[in-house]
Design a protein around this motif. Structure first.
Motif, mmCIF file in Angstrom:
data_model
loop_
_atom_site.group_PDB
_atom_site.id
_atom_site.type_symbol
_atom_site.label_atom_id
_atom_site.label_comp_id
_atom_site.label_asym_id
_atom_site.label_seq_id
_atom_site.Cartn_x
_atom_site.Cartn_y
_atom_site.Cartn_z
ATOM 1 N N ALA A 1 33.957 -19.627 -33.618
ATOM 2 C CA ALA A 1 35.012 -18.877 -34.297
ATOM 3 C C ALA A 1 36.384 -19.189 -33.696
ATOM 4 O O ALA A 1 37.373 -19.357 -34.416
ATOM 5 N N LEU A 2 36.455 -19.283 -32.383
ATOM 6 C CA LEU A 2 37.715 -19.605 -31.714
ATOM 7 C C LEU A 2 38.201 -21.005 -32.086
ATOM 8 O O LEU A 2 39.397 -21.232 -32.279
ATOM 9 N N TYR A 3 37.268 -21.930 -32.206
ATOM 10 C CA TYR A 3 37.638 -23.301 -32.587
ATOM 11 C C TYR A 3 38.214 -23.319 -33.997
ATOM 12 O O TYR A 3 39.214 -24.017 -34.260
ATOM 13 N N GLU A 4 37.609 -22.557 -34.904
ATOM 14 C CA GLU A 4 38.145 -22.486 -36.269
ATOM 15 C C GLU A 4 39.543 -21.898 -36.265
ATOM 16 O O GLU A 4 40.431 -22.371 -36.993
ATOM 17 N N CYS A 5 39.774 -20.868 -35.449
ATOM 18 C CA CYS A 5 41.110 -20.299 -35.328
ATOM 19 C C CYS A 5 42.082 -21.297 -34.741
ATOM 20 O O CYS A 5 43.228 -21.432 -35.207
ATOM 21 N N PHE A 6 41.648 -22.011 -33.716
ATOM 22 C CA PHE A 6 42.485 -23.007 -33.045
ATOM 23 C C PHE A 6 42.922 -24.105 -34.016
ATOM 24 O O PHE A 6 44.078 -24.545 -33.994
ATOM 25 N N LYS A 7 42.031 -24.520 -34.899
ATOM 26 C CA LYS A 7 42.357 -25.572 -35.872
ATOM 27 C C LYS A 7 43.392 -25.105 -36.889
ATOM 28 O O LYS A 7 44.205 -25.901 -37.351
ATOM 29 N N LYS A 8 43.351 -23.814 -37.221
ATOM 30 C CA LYS A 8 44.131 -23.336 -38.367
ATOM 31 C C LYS A 8 45.399 -22.565 -38.002
ATOM 32 O O LYS A 8 46.261 -22.367 -38.842
ATOM 33 N N LEU A 9 45.490 -22.106 -36.749
ATOM 34 C CA LEU A 9 46.681 -21.340 -36.356
ATOM 35 C C LEU A 9 47.807 -22.252 -35.857
ATOM 36 O O LEU A 9 47.546 -23.309 -35.304
ATOM 37 N N SER B 1 34.577 -19.924 -15.250
ATOM 38 C CA SER B 1 34.867 -21.258 -14.705
ATOM 39 C C SER B 1 36.369 -21.586 -14.721
ATOM 40 O O SER B 1 36.781 -22.670 -15.122
ATOM 41 N N GLY B 2 37.177 -20.641 -14.285
ATOM 42 C CA GLY B 2 38.626 -20.841 -14.242
ATOM 43 C C GLY B 2 39.353 -20.088 -15.341
ATOM 44 O O GLY B 2 40.568 -19.892 -15.267
ATOM 45 N N GLY B 3 38.627 -19.661 -16.377
ATOM 46 C CA GLY B 3 39.251 -18.980 -17.505
ATOM 47 C C GLY B 3 39.890 -17.653 -17.149
ATOM 48 O O GLY B 3 40.835 -17.206 -17.803
ATOM 49 N N ALA B 4 39.405 -17.007 -16.080
ATOM 50 C CA ALA B 4 39.964 -15.712 -15.672
ATOM 51 C C ALA B 4 41.388 -15.841 -15.136
ATOM 52 O O ALA B 4 42.079 -14.836 -14.982
ATOM 53 N N GLU B 5 41.829 -17.063 -14.851
ATOM 54 C CA GLU B 5 43.204 -17.282 -14.402
ATOM 55 C C GLU B 5 44.153 -17.462 -15.580
ATOM 56 O O GLU B 5 45.372 -17.526 -15.396
ATOM 57 N N ILE B 6 43.606 -17.537 -16.781
ATOM 58 C CA ILE B 6 44.407 -17.739 -17.997
ATOM 59 C C ILE B 6 44.289 -16.551 -18.934
ATOM 60 O O ILE B 6 45.270 -16.110 -19.533
ATOM 61 N N VAL B 7 43.087 -16.010 -19.050
ATOM 62 C CA VAL B 7 42.794 -14.952 -20.023
ATOM 63 C C VAL B 7 42.732 -13.606 -19.319
ATOM 64 O O VAL B 7 41.981 -13.428 -18.366
ATOM 65 N N THR C 1 54.705 -14.038 -28.847
ATOM 66 C CA THR C 1 54.044 -15.353 -28.825
ATOM 67 C C THR C 1 52.530 -15.234 -28.976
ATOM 68 O O THR C 1 51.852 -16.231 -29.201
ATOM 69 N N ASN C 2 51.995 -14.009 -28.854
ATOM 70 C CA ASN C 2 50.545 -13.835 -28.994
ATOM 71 C C ASN C 2 50.161 -13.834 -30.469
ATOM 72 O O ASN C 2 50.584 -12.971 -31.239
ATOM 73 N N THR C 3 49.356 -14.802 -30.863
ATOM 74 C CA THR C 3 48.928 -14.883 -32.258
ATOM 75 C C THR C 3 47.422 -14.695 -32.416
ATOM 76 O O THR C 3 46.943 -14.497 -33.527
ATOM 77 N N LEU C 4 46.685 -14.749 -31.311
ATOM 78 C CA LEU C 4 45.231 -14.610 -31.372
ATOM 79 C C LEU C 4 44.748 -13.749 -30.208
ATOM 80 O O LEU C 4 45.039 -14.030 -29.052
ATOM 81 N N ILE C 5 44.016 -12.692 -30.534
ATOM 82 C CA ILE C 5 43.437 -11.793 -29.535
ATOM 83 C C ILE C 5 41.964 -11.598 -29.877
ATOM 84 O O ILE C 5 41.601 -11.501 -31.051
ATOM 85 N N ALA D 1 37.948 -18.945 -24.699
ATOM 86 C CA ALA D 1 39.264 -18.412 -25.072
ATOM 87 C C ALA D 1 40.382 -19.197 -24.385
ATOM 88 O O ALA D 1 41.392 -19.535 -25.009
ATOM 89 N N ALA D 2 40.194 -19.490 -23.106
ATOM 90 C CA ALA D 2 41.201 -20.248 -22.356
ATOM 91 C C ALA D 2 41.404 -21.640 -22.958
ATOM 92 O O ALA D 2 42.532 -22.138 -23.040
ATOM 93 N N LEU D 3 40.320 -22.250 -23.397
ATOM 94 C CA LEU D 3 40.397 -23.600 -23.958
ATOM 95 C C LEU D 3 41.061 -23.630 -25.324
ATOM 96 O O LEU D 3 41.699 -24.618 -25.696
ATOM 97 N N PHE D 4 40.922 -22.530 -26.074
ATOM 98 C CA PHE D 4 41.419 -22.530 -27.451
ATOM 99 C C PHE D 4 42.625 -21.617 -27.666
ATOM 100 O O PHE D 4 42.904 -21.177 -28.771
ATOM 101 N N GLY D 5 43.355 -21.338 -26.581
ATOM 102 C CA GLY D 5 44.669 -20.720 -26.709
ATOM 103 C C GLY D 5 44.701 -19.226 -26.925
ATOM 104 O O GLY D 5 45.705 -18.700 -27.419
ATOM 105 N N CYS D 6 43.643 -18.528 -26.539
ATOM 106 C CA CYS D 6 43.631 -17.064 -26.635
ATOM 107 C C CYS D 6 43.777 -16.490 -25.235
ATOM 108 O O CYS D 6 42.965 -16.769 -24.356
ATOM 109 N N ASN D 7 44.793 -15.655 -25.018
ATOM 110 C CA ASN D 7 45.114 -15.193 -23.666
ATOM 111 C C ASN D 7 44.621 -13.793 -23.337
ATOM 112 O O ASN D 7 44.805 -13.323 -22.210
ATOM 113 N N TYR D 8 43.993 -13.123 -24.323
ATOM 114 C CA TYR D 8 43.578 -11.735 -24.079
ATOM 115 C C TYR D 8 42.217 -11.439 -24.689
ATOM 116 O O TYR D 8 41.929 -11.819 -25.823
#
Length: 252
Positions: free
Chosen positions: A244-252, A150-156, A100-104, A123-130
């Motif tokens: 860059a993450l936003y561009e990936c989020f839009k296109k993946l 700001s909370g992202g360490a609980e997701i990423v 399920t990991n498509t973006l690192i 990364a947490a906001l735009f769906g990257c977990n690692y």
């Protein structure tokens, strides 16, 4: 049972969590092991009591006591601090086996905890977990990174590896294409067709990607900006990564 507990503690590191967003996110995370919460009397009247029940040991202190505690840890007072446990590291092989990991994200010699935490938040906001970093040229996960996230360490998850170039080659074997962010590239990321499985590699703010890292990238892209006459030639690395993450989020 004692042996199991010892094994668990050997795999974890104790980190103090400061800041309301980071602390509350940690409490809400059912996977996060929290030993103690230290809160001010004022904050104890604001926090959801049901949320606080998830913490086994809660110590309510005066503002003066809390200020002294935060000062000893070189952190600003926001009314709550946690003594929590985070994994010392993650196995890259387990991450890559998860289809399920498509973006690192991979960070090449980025050392500032504030920037790393900001990248983790985005990364947490735009769906990257690692986020992958080098063991030798980046800090361990710490209070400053967690607070900035700001909370992202609980997701990423924050993954440290011995050799970035060697691990890039390993990641490629699992179907990932490697895209490096390089301000000298003629290819603009907003015009670039992001691969379905993408390893996004970000270099340090002043030096960019190292030559060997750049050589192992399949593509190099840049963020185009308006020219100016005051010698502002690049974005802050955390801001650039967010775009860059936003561009990936839009296109993946």
């Amino acid at each position: 049972m004692a042996k199991n507990r010892q094994f668990l503690e050997n795999d974890l590191q104790k980190i103090y969590v400061f800041g309301q967003h980071s602390a509350l996110a940690a409490i809400k995370n059912p996977k996060r092991k929290i030993k103690k919460a230290i809160i001010t009397e004022e904050f104890s009247n604001k926090i959801d009591k049901n949320l606080l029940k998830k913490v086994k040991h809660v110590e309510i202190v005066s503002k003066k006591q809390f200020d002294a505690f935060c000062k000893s840890k070189d952190n600003k007072n926001q009314g709550i601090a946690l003594e929590a446990y985070y994994p010392k590291n993650f196995e890259l092989s387990k991450i890559l086996s998860n289809n399920t990991n498509t973006l690192i994200i991979m960070l090449d010699q980025i050392q500032d905890p504030q920037n790393i935490g900001s990248i983790m938040r985005s990364a947490a906001l735009f769906g990257c977990n690692y986020i992958i970093t080098s063991k030798d040229n980046s800090p361990d996960l710490n209070s400053s990174i967690i607070k900035a996230a700001s909370g992202g360490a609980e997701i990423v998850d924050y993954v440290k590896v011995q050799n970035l170039s060697r691990n890039i080659l390993e990641i490629k074997k699992h179907g990932f294409w490697v895209v490096g962010l390089d301000q000298n590239s003629e290819v603009s990321i907003d015009k670039f067709d992001i691969p379905k499985k993408c390893l996004l590699v970000i270099g340090s703010e002043h030096l960019g990607l190292r030559n060997l890292t750049k050589k192992n990238c399949d593509y190099l892209v840049s963020i185009k900006a308006k020219k100016n006459n005051v010698n502002i030639d690049s974005l802050n690395v955390a801001n650039a990564t967010t775009i860059a993450l936003y561009e990936c989020f839009k296109k993946l």
